[in-house]
Design a protein around this motif. Structure first.
Motif, PDB file in Angstrom:
ATOM      1  N   ASN A  82       7.217  18.741   3.342  1.00  0.00           N
ATOM      2  CA  ASN A  82       7.929  18.633   4.615  1.00  0.00           C
ATOM      3  C   ASN A  82       6.934  19.195   5.903  1.00  0.00           C
ATOM      4  OD1 ASN A  82      10.057  17.339   3.593  1.00  0.00           O
ATOM      5  ND2 ASN A  82      11.290  19.153   3.436  1.00  0.00           N
ATOM      6  N   SER A  83       6.078  20.094   5.518  1.00  0.00           N
ATOM      7  CA  SER A  83       4.909  20.531   6.322  1.00  0.00           C
ATOM      8  C   SER A  83       3.816  19.916   6.605  1.00  0.00           C
ATOM      9  CB  SER A  83       4.859  21.914   5.999  1.00  0.00           C
ATOM     10  OG  SER A  83       5.861  22.982   6.059  1.00  0.00           O
ATOM     11  N   LEU A  84       3.795  19.017   5.675  1.00  0.00           N
ATOM     12  CA  LEU A  84       2.646  18.028   5.849  1.00  0.00           C
ATOM     13  C   LEU A  84       2.716  16.983   6.983  1.00  0.00           C
ATOM     14  CD1 LEU A  84      -0.213  17.549   4.197  1.00  0.00           C
ATOM     15  CD2 LEU A  84       1.107  15.964   3.001  1.00  0.00           C
ATOM     16  N   THR A  85       2.091  17.182   8.189  1.00  0.00           N
ATOM     17  CA  THR A  85       1.910  16.295   9.194  1.00  0.00           C
ATOM     18  C   THR A  85       1.114  15.173   9.670  1.00  0.00           C
ATOM     19  OG1 THR A  85       0.760  18.024  10.462  1.00  0.00           O
ATOM     20  CG2 THR A  85       3.384  18.193  10.530  1.00  0.00           C
ATOM     21  N   GLU A  86      -0.022  15.378   8.764  1.00  0.00           N
ATOM     22  CA  GLU A  86      -0.973  14.564   8.994  1.00  0.00           C
ATOM     23  C   GLU A  86      -2.035  14.425   7.738  1.00  0.00           C
ATOM     24  OE1 GLU A  86      -4.828  13.670  11.431  1.00  0.00           O
ATOM     25  OE2 GLU A  86      -3.418  14.941  12.427  1.00  0.00           O
ATOM     26  N   ILE A  87      -2.303  13.089   7.205  1.00  0.00           N
ATOM     27  CA  ILE A  87      -3.121  13.046   6.111  1.00  0.00           C
ATOM     28  C   ILE A  87      -3.851  11.685   6.286  1.00  0.00           C
ATOM     29  CG2 ILE A  87      -1.186  11.707   4.771  1.00  0.00           C
ATOM     30  CD1 ILE A  87      -2.129  13.202   2.291  1.00  0.00           C
ATOM     31  N   LYS A  88      -5.139  11.737   5.832  1.00  0.00           N
ATOM     32  CA  LYS A  88      -6.020  10.439   5.876  1.00  0.00           C
ATOM     33  C   LYS A  88      -6.283   9.906   4.530  1.00  0.00           C
ATOM     34  CE  LYS A  88     -10.295   9.040   7.749  1.00  0.00           C
ATOM     35  NZ  LYS A  88     -11.268   8.613   6.727  1.00  0.00           N
ATOM     36  N   LEU A  89      -5.928   8.795   4.215  1.00  0.00           N
ATOM     37  CA  LEU A  89      -6.082   8.123   3.088  1.00  0.00           C
ATOM     38  C   LEU A  89      -7.707   7.646   2.846  1.00  0.00           C
ATOM     39  CD1 LEU A  89      -2.894   6.217   2.558  1.00  0.00           C
ATOM     40  CD2 LEU A  89      -3.312   8.603   1.534  1.00  0.00           C
ATOM     41  N   PRO A  90      -8.121   7.419   1.763  1.00  0.00           N
ATOM     42  CA  PRO A  90      -9.358   6.894   1.517  1.00  0.00           C
ATOM     43  C   PRO A  90      -9.249   5.483   1.697  1.00  0.00           C
ATOM     44  CG  PRO A  90      -8.773   8.709  -0.221  1.00  0.00           C
ATOM     45  CD  PRO A  90      -7.753   8.434   0.470  1.00  0.00           C
ATOM     46  N   ASP A  91     -10.393   4.868   2.016  1.00  0.00           N
ATOM     47  CA  ASP A  91     -10.367   3.393   2.453  1.00  0.00           C
ATOM     48  C   ASP A  91     -10.343   2.612   0.784  1.00  0.00           C
ATOM     49  OD1 ASP A  91     -10.801   3.473   4.976  1.00  0.00           O
ATOM     50  OD2 ASP A  91     -12.804   3.741   4.868  1.00  0.00           O
ATOM     51  N   ASN A  92     -10.916   3.346  -0.178  1.00  0.00           N
ATOM     52  CA  ASN A  92     -10.692   2.609  -1.575  1.00  0.00           C
ATOM     53  C   ASN A  92      -9.874   2.741  -2.414  1.00  0.00           C
ATOM     54  OD1 ASN A  92     -11.722   5.477  -1.855  1.00  0.00           O
ATOM     55  ND2 ASN A  92     -12.887   4.826  -3.525  1.00  0.00           N
ATOM     56  N   ILE A  93      -8.533   2.991  -1.770  1.00  0.00           N
ATOM     57  CA  ILE A  93      -7.426   3.090  -2.790  1.00  0.00           C
ATOM     58  C   ILE A  93      -6.894   1.929  -3.281  1.00  0.00           C
ATOM     59  CG2 ILE A  93      -4.839   3.627  -2.590  1.00  0.00           C
ATOM     60  CD1 ILE A  93      -5.828   6.285  -2.182  1.00  0.00           C
ATOM     61  N   LYS A  94      -6.673   1.891  -4.652  1.00  0.00           N
ATOM     62  CA  LYS A  94      -6.558   0.770  -5.337  1.00  0.00           C
ATOM     63  C   LYS A  94      -5.120   0.544  -5.550  1.00  0.00           C
ATOM     64  CE  LYS A  94     -10.856   0.267  -7.351  1.00  0.00           C
ATOM     65  NZ  LYS A  94     -11.792   0.234  -8.636  1.00  0.00           N
ATOM     66  N   ARG A  95      -4.329   1.716  -5.631  1.00  0.00           N
ATOM     67  CA  ARG A  95      -2.745   1.780  -5.790  1.00  0.00           C
ATOM     68  C   ARG A  95      -2.081   2.838  -5.324  1.00  0.00           C
ATOM     69  NH1 ARG A  95       1.546   4.006  -8.451  1.00  0.00           N
ATOM     70  NH2 ARG A  95       3.031   2.313  -8.763  1.00  0.00           N
ATOM     71  N   LEU A  96      -1.118   2.583  -4.144  1.00  0.00           N
ATOM     72  CA  LEU A  96      -0.492   3.705  -3.536  1.00  0.00           C
ATOM     73  C   LEU A  96       0.882   3.324  -4.150  1.00  0.00           C
ATOM     74  CD1 LEU A  96      -0.532   5.904  -1.341  1.00  0.00           C
ATOM     75  CD2 LEU A  96      -0.137   3.877   0.333  1.00  0.00           C
TER      76      LEU A  96
END
Length: 103
Positions: A82-96
């Protein structure tokens, strides 16, 4: 916490009671689940997989840097962080996975 994380595959370095650095690991499983005091984690550039519920319930986790090498993030991996406010996902994610950031 640190004693529970040692193995040949993992070489965690506890910076303080609220921060953890992971070196030389290629995947993270649910062993950090419900780590209520963990505020920050630095992940290895070798990391390819973050499995289901890896950080589930880490309520104080504020910051995580997901390296570009990560291809897979499992179901509910960051659910109830709940404290995580921002996250940048890598461009090469194959499965989320499903409900990765559920609150």
């Amino acid at each position: 916490l640190a004693a529970a994380l040692t193995s040949e595959e993992l070489t965690p370095k506890v910076i303080n009671a609220f921060s953890l650095t992971m070196n030389k690991t290629e995947h993270i499983d649910y062993f950090l689940k419900d780590s209520l005091s963990l505020e920050e984690i630095k992940l290895s550039n070798n990391l390819t997989h973050i499995y289901e519920e890896a950080f589930f319930g880490c309520e104080k986790l504020k910051e995580i840097n997901i390296p570009n090498t990560v291809e897979y993030i499992g179901d509910s991996a960051f659910a109830f962080c709940n404290s995580l406010t921002e996250i940048k996902l890598p461009d090469n994610i194959k499965r989320l996975g499903e409900k990765v950031f559920r609150k």
